[in-house]
Design a protein around this motif. Structure first.
Motif, PDB file in Angstrom:
ATOM      1  N   GLY A   1      -4.005 -10.773  -3.042  1.00  0.00           N
ATOM      2  CA  GLY A   1      -4.779  -9.518  -3.043  1.00  0.00           C
ATOM      3  C   GLY A   1      -5.865  -9.542  -1.975  1.00  0.00           C
ATOM      4  N   ILE A   2      -6.534 -10.702  -1.860  1.00  0.00           N
ATOM      5  CA  ILE A   2      -7.609 -10.821  -0.859  1.00  0.00           C
ATOM      6  C   ILE A   2      -7.042 -10.671   0.544  1.00  0.00           C
ATOM      7  N   ILE A   3      -5.857 -11.258   0.763  1.00  0.00           N
ATOM      8  CA  ILE A   3      -5.242 -11.142   2.088  1.00  0.00           C
ATOM      9  C   ILE A   3      -4.943  -9.687   2.407  1.00  0.00           C
ATOM     10  N   SER A   4      -4.496  -8.962   1.390  1.00  0.00           N
ATOM     11  CA  SER A   4      -4.230  -7.539   1.589  1.00  0.00           C
ATOM     12  C   SER A   4      -5.511  -6.819   2.022  1.00  0.00           C
ATOM     13  N   PHE A   5      -6.604  -7.159   1.354  1.00  0.00           N
ATOM     14  CA  PHE A   5      -7.898  -6.551   1.699  1.00  0.00           C
ATOM     15  C   PHE A   5      -8.318  -6.906   3.121  1.00  0.00           C
ATOM     16  N   GLU A   6      -8.146  -8.187   3.442  1.00  0.00           N
ATOM     17  CA  GLU A   6      -8.534  -8.651   4.786  1.00  0.00           C
ATOM     18  C   GLU A   6      -7.754  -7.914   5.870  1.00  0.00           C
ATOM     19  N   THR A   7      -6.448  -7.757   5.623  1.00  0.00           N
ATOM     20  CA  THR A   7      -5.624  -7.049   6.604  1.00  0.00           C
ATOM     21  C   THR A   7      -6.138  -5.634   6.794  1.00  0.00           C
ATOM     22  N   PHE A   8      -6.461  -5.016   5.659  1.00  0.00           N
ATOM     23  CA  PHE A   8      -6.952  -3.639   5.718  1.00  0.00           C
ATOM     24  C   PHE A   8      -8.220  -3.548   6.566  1.00  0.00           C
ATOM     25  N   ILE A   9      -9.156  -4.464   6.294  1.00  0.00           N
ATOM     26  CA  ILE A   9     -10.432  -4.437   7.031  1.00  0.00           C
ATOM     27  C   ILE A   9     -10.211  -4.737   8.507  1.00  0.00           C
ATOM     28  N   LYS A  10      -9.306  -5.686   8.791  1.00  0.00           N
ATOM     29  CA  LYS A  10      -9.018  -6.026  10.186  1.00  0.00           C
ATOM     30  C   LYS A  10      -8.480  -4.811  10.936  1.00  0.00           C
ATOM     31  N   GLY A  11      -7.576  -4.094  10.271  1.00  0.00           N
ATOM     32  CA  GLY A  11      -7.026  -2.881  10.885  1.00  0.00           C
ATOM     33  C   GLY A  11      -8.124  -1.888  11.206  1.00  0.00           C
ATOM     34  N   ARG A  12      -9.039  -1.710  10.232  1.00  0.00           N
ATOM     35  CA  ARG A  12     -10.149  -0.779  10.448  1.00  0.00           C
ATOM     36  C   ARG A  12     -11.015  -1.226  11.616  1.00  0.00           C
TER      37      ARG A  12
ATOM     38  N   LEU B   1       2.963  -4.871   4.527  1.00  0.00           N
ATOM     39  CA  LEU B   1       2.955  -3.937   3.392  1.00  0.00           C
ATOM     40  C   LEU B   1       1.637  -3.169   3.347  1.00  0.00           C
ATOM     41  N   THR B   2       0.531  -3.902   3.535  1.00  0.00           N
ATOM     42  CA  THR B   2      -0.793  -3.262   3.486  1.00  0.00           C
ATOM     43  C   THR B   2      -0.924  -2.223   4.590  1.00  0.00           C
ATOM     44  N   LEU B   3      -0.492  -2.614   5.799  1.00  0.00           N
ATOM     45  CA  LEU B   3      -0.618  -1.689   6.931  1.00  0.00           C
ATOM     46  C   LEU B   3       0.212  -0.436   6.715  1.00  0.00           C
ATOM     47  N   SER B   4       1.465  -0.631   6.241  1.00  0.00           N
ATOM     48  CA  SER B   4       2.319   0.548   6.077  1.00  0.00           C
ATOM     49  C   SER B   4       1.767   1.430   4.958  1.00  0.00           C
ATOM     50  N   ARG B   5       1.227   0.807   3.897  1.00  0.00           N
ATOM     51  CA  ARG B   5       0.646   1.594   2.812  1.00  0.00           C
ATOM     52  C   ARG B   5      -0.612   2.321   3.290  1.00  0.00           C
ATOM     53  N   ALA B   6      -1.416   1.629   4.134  1.00  0.00           N
ATOM     54  CA  ALA B   6      -2.639   2.264   4.644  1.00  0.00           C
ATOM     55  C   ALA B   6      -2.281   3.490   5.465  1.00  0.00           C
ATOM     56  N   LYS B   7      -1.174   3.382   6.243  1.00  0.00           N
ATOM     57  CA  LYS B   7      -0.742   4.523   7.062  1.00  0.00           C
ATOM     58  C   LYS B   7      -0.290   5.677   6.178  1.00  0.00           C
ATOM     59  N   GLN B   8       0.324   5.333   5.025  1.00  0.00           N
ATOM     60  CA  GLN B   8       0.794   6.386   4.118  1.00  0.00           C
ATOM     61  C   GLN B   8      -0.351   7.049   3.369  1.00  0.00           C
ATOM     62  N   GLY B   9      -1.530   6.496   3.465  1.00  0.00           N
ATOM     63  CA  GLY B   9      -2.683   7.122   2.826  1.00  0.00           C
ATOM     64  C   GLY B   9      -3.098   6.463   1.521  1.00  0.00           C
ATOM     65  N   PHE B  10      -2.552   5.292   1.221  1.00  0.00           N
ATOM     66  CA  PHE B  10      -2.990   4.568   0.024  1.00  0.00           C
ATOM     67  C   PHE B  10      -4.381   3.998   0.270  1.00  0.00           C
ATOM     68  N   SER B  11      -5.193   3.994  -0.768  1.00  0.00           N
ATOM     69  CA  SER B  11      -6.500   3.347  -0.624  1.00  0.00           C
ATOM     70  C   SER B  11      -6.289   1.847  -0.801  1.00  0.00           C
ATOM     71  N   PRO B  12      -7.206   1.029  -0.240  1.00  0.00           N
ATOM     72  CA  PRO B  12      -7.044  -0.429  -0.412  1.00  0.00           C
ATOM     73  C   PRO B  12      -7.038  -0.808  -1.896  1.00  0.00           C
ATOM     74  N   ARG B  13      -7.768  -0.033  -2.708  1.00  0.00           N
ATOM     75  CA  ARG B  13      -7.797  -0.302  -4.138  1.00  0.00           C
ATOM     76  C   ARG B  13      -6.409  -0.155  -4.740  1.00  0.00           C
ATOM     77  N   GLU B  14      -5.700   0.894  -4.320  1.00  0.00           N
ATOM     78  CA  GLU B  14      -4.364   1.139  -4.880  1.00  0.00           C
ATOM     79  C   GLU B  14      -3.405   0.008  -4.522  1.00  0.00           C
ATOM     80  N   THR B  15      -3.502  -0.431  -3.253  1.00  0.00           N
ATOM     81  CA  THR B  15      -2.614  -1.515  -2.821  1.00  0.00           C
ATOM     82  C   THR B  15      -2.931  -2.805  -3.582  1.00  0.00           C
ATOM     83  N   ALA B  16      -4.225  -3.097  -3.730  1.00  0.00           N
ATOM     84  CA  ALA B  16      -4.618  -4.322  -4.422  1.00  0.00           C
ATOM     85  C   ALA B  16      -4.213  -4.253  -5.896  1.00  0.00           C
ATOM     86  N   THR B  17      -4.418  -3.086  -6.510  1.00  0.00           N
ATOM     87  CA  THR B  17      -4.030  -2.939  -7.914  1.00  0.00           C
ATOM     88  C   THR B  17      -2.535  -3.189  -8.082  1.00  0.00           C
ATOM     89  N   TYR B  18      -1.778  -2.675  -7.101  1.00  0.00           N
ATOM     90  CA  TYR B  18      -0.324  -2.845  -7.132  1.00  0.00           C
ATOM     91  C   TYR B  18       0.027  -4.332  -7.107  1.00  0.00           C
TER      92      TYR B  18
END
Lengths: 132, 288
Positions: free
Chosen positions: B133-144, B78-95
């Protein structure tokens, strides 16, 4: 027993290594080659290793030995056609082959040897130096 | 948390989903997101489904439990697909965190008559959602980080081009610091270039190397020796005065190598070695 052929080309000897050199074959080559240098009075030895993709420290040592022995018998050694990976390996092994001349291919190796010969033969008037 | 509460949560799944989606749609940041309400509903429904299937009375306090893996995989996707769509990590975590509101509401209905239990259960569930939420953040950072690593590789590859400057002469300008990994790339590319172009001279230009320490010098010496083994010569050019100073101060012996101050100097030397001559042509007079 398997042997590596040593070809005589004028004043030089040409050795083309086409098979993987295992240790015993390398030792035989060293012995045959030095005998041949003595027998033919060769002034240069050309070793083509373009077909070799793996070289170990023993092989590096044998090449160094051949160069040192030949030089005692007044023949220069040129190693030609070394592959990049082999060069990197030898350097990493700490074997820069310092007594050995090198050239990119057989043609250039021959040219290198030929270029080094006249210096010595010009001074002394030897009959058979016409071909060089 | 007791099994009964988890079960009750599962029965209330539809109600939680409705609460959650409605609350998301009313949220301020929803306007910025560009997926439609239908998309949001589908995604939320799936997430809630995976979450409620994975969660048990035991693993809610044990984040490393194996049966939570499908949930974490889903969150990563979910995090990866949202990151590709242009969501910020904050938006995904808030969600993800917004799920708490809907869950707590359902919890209040289930154990509302016992404040002590409600407090405990809420705390547990809150921690659990925080972890997601933390896992979502971690995934985001790992992707980066993966992106950065692949870019670094590309840069190492691109920053060592082999240039044929003349028949039999190749050059390689090095830009940036020479570390062990890079020297390996430099050496391999340069040696390959020599063999491919049948060059007898290679010029290694280090104008773009900010500093030469003993390690870099050692790498240079290695490269020069390897080039010699192939039967070619190596000239090192582009040595700036500061570098000459450091090299001498460090006591590094570069005297066995051919070194030149400029690429032009190296080229001139190469021409000399190959017995080539460059001269200015007399201009033919067009109107005699």
């Amino acid at each position: 027993m398997e042997r590596i052929p040593i070809l005589k080309m004028g004043k030089f000897l040409l050795v083309t290594i086409q098979v993987d050199l295992y240790d015993r074959l390398a030792l035989t080559l060293e012995e045959d080659l030095i005998q041949m240098v003595h027998k033919t009075g060769a002034r240069g030895v050309l070793i083509d290793i373009s077909a070799l993709s793996i070289v170990d420290s023993f092989m590096g040592k044998i090449i160094g030995n051949i160069a040192a022995m030949s030089s005692i018998l007044d023949a220069e050694t040129v190693v030609v056609g070394m592959q990049p990976a082999v060069a990197i390996t030898l350097i990493e092994l700490g074997l820069p082959l310092s007594g050995v001349h090198t050239a990119l291919n057989v043609e250039r190796g021959m040219a290198l040897l030929a270029a080094r010969m006249p210096d010595e033969t010009d001074d002394i008037d030897v009959d058979d130096n016409d071909e060089y | 948390m007791t099994i009964a509460i988890v079960e009750s949560l599962r029965t209330k799944q539809d109600q939680i989903l409705d609460n959650w989606v409605n609350q998301r749609e009313l949220a301020d940041d929803f306007q910025g997101n560009f997926n439609s309400s239908d998309d949001l509903k589908a995604q939320s429904s799936e997430l809630l489904d995976v979450l409620l299937k994975a969660i048990t009375a035991e693993n809610i306090t044990d984040i490393y439990s194996v049966d939570l893996e499908p949930l974490f995989d889903f969150i990563s996707g979910l995090t990866l697909s949202r990151a590709k769509q242009g969501f910020s990590p904050r938006e995904t975590a808030t969600y993800i965190f917004s799920l708490k509101d809907a869950l707590f509401k359902a919890l209040a209905e289930i154990v509302g008559d016992n404040p002590r239990e409600l407090y405990d259960v809420t705390l547990e569930l809150s921690k659990f959602i925080d972890n997601i939420g933390i896992i979502s953040f971690e995934t985001f950072i790992k992707g980066r980080e993966e992106v950065i690593l692949s870019q670094a590789d590309e840069m190492a590859e691109l920053s060592t081009p082999v240039i044929k400057v003349w028949d039999g002469i190749i050059a390689m300008p090095i830009i940036g610091t020479l570390d062990s990994a890079r020297t390996q790339v430099v050496m391999e590319n340069l040696l390959q270039g020599i063999v491919e172009n049948e060059s007898s001279i290679a010029i290694l230009d280090i104008s773009g190397v900010p500093a030469v320490d003993s390690l870099v010098a050692q790498h240079l010496i290695k490269t020069v020796n390897a080039i010699r083994l192939l039967g070619a010569d190596c000239i090192i050019s582009g040595i700036r005065p500061e570098i000459a100073q450091t090299v001498v101060h460090l006591g590094i012996d570069l005297s066995k190598m051919v070194t030149k101050a400029t690429l032009a100097g190296a080229l001139k030397f190469a021409f000399g070695t190959l017995q080539l001559e460059v001269k200015r042509m007399q201009k033919e007079k067009l109107n005699p």
